[in-house]
Design an enzyme around this catalytic site. Structure first.
Site, short mmCIF file in Angstrom:
data_model
loop_
_atom_site.label_atom_id
_atom_site.label_comp_id
_atom_site.label_asym_id
_atom_site.label_seq_id
_atom_site.Cartn_x
_atom_site.Cartn_y
_atom_site.Cartn_z
N TYR A 1 -4.98 -13.33 5.52
CA TYR A 1 -5.25 -12.06 6.20
C TYR A 1 -5.67 -12.34 7.66
O TYR A 1 -5.47 -11.51 8.55
CB TYR A 1 -6.31 -11.26 5.45
CG TYR A 1 -6.31 -9.79 5.75
CD1 TYR A 1 -5.18 -9.00 5.55
CD2 TYR A 1 -7.46 -9.16 6.25
CE1 TYR A 1 -5.20 -7.64 5.83
CE2 TYR A 1 -7.48 -7.81 6.53
CZ TYR A 1 -6.35 -7.04 6.32
OH TYR A 1 -6.36 -5.70 6.60
N LYS B 1 -10.24 -5.78 11.40
CA LYS B 1 -10.81 -4.76 10.50
C LYS B 1 -12.35 -4.76 10.59
O LYS B 1 -12.97 -3.70 10.48
CB LYS B 1 -10.36 -5.00 9.06
CG LYS B 1 -8.88 -4.73 8.80
CD LYS B 1 -8.47 -3.31 9.13
CE LYS B 1 -7.09 -2.97 8.59
NZ LYS B 1 -6.59 -1.69 9.16
P1 NAD Z 1 2.34 1.23 6.69
O1 NAD Z 1 3.19 0.12 7.21
O2 NAD Z 1 3.02 2.29 5.93
O3 NAD Z 1 1.48 1.86 7.87
C1 NAD Z 1 1.10 1.16 9.03
C2 NAD Z 1 1.42 2.07 10.18
O4 NAD Z 1 0.97 1.52 11.42
C3 NAD Z 1 2.92 2.32 10.33
O5 NAD Z 1 3.20 3.69 10.16
C4 NAD Z 1 3.22 1.91 11.75
O6 NAD Z 1 4.17 2.71 12.39
C5 NAD Z 1 1.84 2.05 12.39
N1 NAD Z 1 1.74 1.33 13.66
C6 NAD Z 1 1.91 0.00 13.88
N2 NAD Z 1 1.80 -0.26 15.19
C7 NAD Z 1 1.57 0.92 15.81
C8 NAD Z 1 1.39 1.31 17.16
N3 NAD Z 1 1.43 0.41 18.18
N4 NAD Z 1 1.17 2.62 17.45
C9 NAD Z 1 1.11 3.54 16.45
N5 NAD Z 1 1.29 3.23 15.15
C10 NAD Z 1 1.53 1.94 14.84
O7 NAD Z 1 1.25 0.49 5.76
P2 NAD Z 1 -0.12 1.04 5.13
O8 NAD Z 1 -0.48 0.01 4.13
O9 NAD Z 1 0.02 2.44 4.73
O10 NAD Z 1 -1.14 0.88 6.34
C11 NAD Z 1 -1.96 1.93 6.80
C12 NAD Z 1 -3.36 1.43 7.09
O11 NAD Z 1 -3.96 1.04 5.86
C13 NAD Z 1 -3.43 0.20 8.00
O12 NAD Z 1 -4.56 0.29 8.84
C14 NAD Z 1 -3.63 -0.92 6.99
O13 NAD Z 1 -4.21 -2.06 7.57
C15 NAD Z 1 -4.55 -0.23 6.02
N6 NAD Z 1 -4.72 -0.85 4.71
C16 NAD Z 1 -3.64 -1.20 3.96
C17 NAD Z 1 -3.83 -1.81 2.72
C18 NAD Z 1 -2.64 -2.24 1.90
O14 NAD Z 1 -2.82 -3.07 1.00
N7 NAD Z 1 -1.45 -1.72 2.13
C19 NAD Z 1 -5.12 -2.02 2.22
C20 NAD Z 1 -6.21 -1.63 3.00
C21 NAD Z 1 -6.00 -1.05 4.24
#
Ligand code: NAD
Length: 262
Positions: free
Chosen positions: A158, A165
């Site tokens: 990570y 984060k």
């Molecule tokens: P996802 O890929 O669907 O979403 C990530 C989003 O970030 C995408 O829609 C992308 O377009 C956007 N993004 C990236 N760079 C960008 C920029 N420069 N400007 C605007 N938008 C931008 O994946 P997700 O898992 O739904 O992620 C959403 C959030 O949840 C993130 O912060 C991720 O770190 C967090 N998260 C994910 C998990 C997991 O296991 N999937 C767990 C905990 C937290």
């Protein structure tokens, strides 16, 4: 409590990339609960994925906003002002690190450039968006972002994303204190691992999901709807006195130390 929880609320939802995105589950639930939605996406290449989803649930608009660019954030505020006189909810569901940063030794993978871009897009953007939208956010409004356990403890691969984060979670507390005087609440949800586009970039994610299910107190993984329900609590009147929190939605994973002595 009578009636839909988000009736008449205006929710700006960032971070929908596809139908597995956490932000998509949040948007769907908020819409069901009576919210009006505006979506954002970063750059033209994402638009073709996001616009059909936005239209399928009657979003008021779908706007180009790469949070790495101040001009995009400013333009988004201007566009939103043409649609709404206020924003009640801001969902920050954005994370990005160069793929090479999420594989291998932390010391080697975390170059100055990798650090700058990851911190900028994954952590600073929460502050940038909060500053830009604050004048439009009335007392009672709510900002929610997404974080992960890798901010608290080391999760192999990570890497710099864990550091970003940690900055996001700490920024949540500072923003909550600062924006509290405007009646704006700021919280973050620490979600358990989910198979999404962003997660696909992390080495070992697939095998981790399998193992993770057995290691949580609830003996299962979570899904996107679990996160959406927590966001609903934080963004509706149910969470009216909750701010500055990191709310774990992880089937209890974070409380575990040594999982088994056997
Ligand atoms: P996802 O890929 O669907 O979403 C990530 C989003 O970030 C995408 O829609 C992308 O377009 C956007 N993004 C990236 N760079 C960008 C920029 N420069 N400007 C605007 N938008 C931008 O994946 P997700 O898992 O739904 O992620 C959403 C959030 O949840 C993130 O912060 C991720 O770190 C967090 N998260 C994910 C998990 C997991 O296991 N999937 C767990 C905990 C937290």
């Amino acid at each position: 409590m009578a009636g839909p929880l988000m009736q008449g609320k205006h929710a700006l939802v960032t971070g929908v990339a596809n139908d597995r995105s956490i932000a998509w589950a949040i948007a769907q639930l908020f819409q069901e609960e009576g919210a009006e939605l505006v979506f954002t996406y970063p750059g033209e290449s994402m638009e073709k994925r996001v616009r059909p989803l936005a239209e399928s649930i009657g979003a008021r608009a779908c706007l180009d906003c790469d949070v790495a660019k101040d001009a995009d954030i400013d333009r988004t505020v201007a566009e939103v002002k043409k649609i709404w006189d206020r924003v009640d909810v801001l969902i920050h569901s954005i994370g990005f690190a160069p793929r090479a940063a999420l594989d291998g030794r932390f010391t080697d993978a975390t170059t100055r450039e990798v650090w700058a871009i990851t911190m900028d897009i994954s952590a600073y953007s929460l502050i940038g968006l909060a500053r830009a939208f604050r004048p439009m956010m009335p007392p009672g409004s709510s900002i929610v972002s997404l974080t992960y356990y890798g901010a608290e403890k080391v999760v192999r691969n990570y890497n710099v994303m864990g550091v970003a984060k940690a900055a996001l979670e700490c920024s949540t507390r500072y923003l909550a204190e600062d924006l509290g005087q405007d009646g704006i609440r700021v919280n973050t949800i620490s979600a358990g691992p989910l198979k999404t586009l962003a997660a696909a970039g992390i080495k070992g994610m697939r095998s981790m999901l399998g193992e993770n299910a057995e290691k949580t107190p609830l003996r299962r993984n979570i899904d996107q709807v679990d996160v959406a329900k927590a966001a609903l609590y934080l963004c509706s009147d149910l969470g009216l006195s909750v701010t500055g929190e990191t709310l774990h939605v992880d089937a209890g994973q974070n409380i575990m130390g040594v999982v088994s002595m056997g």
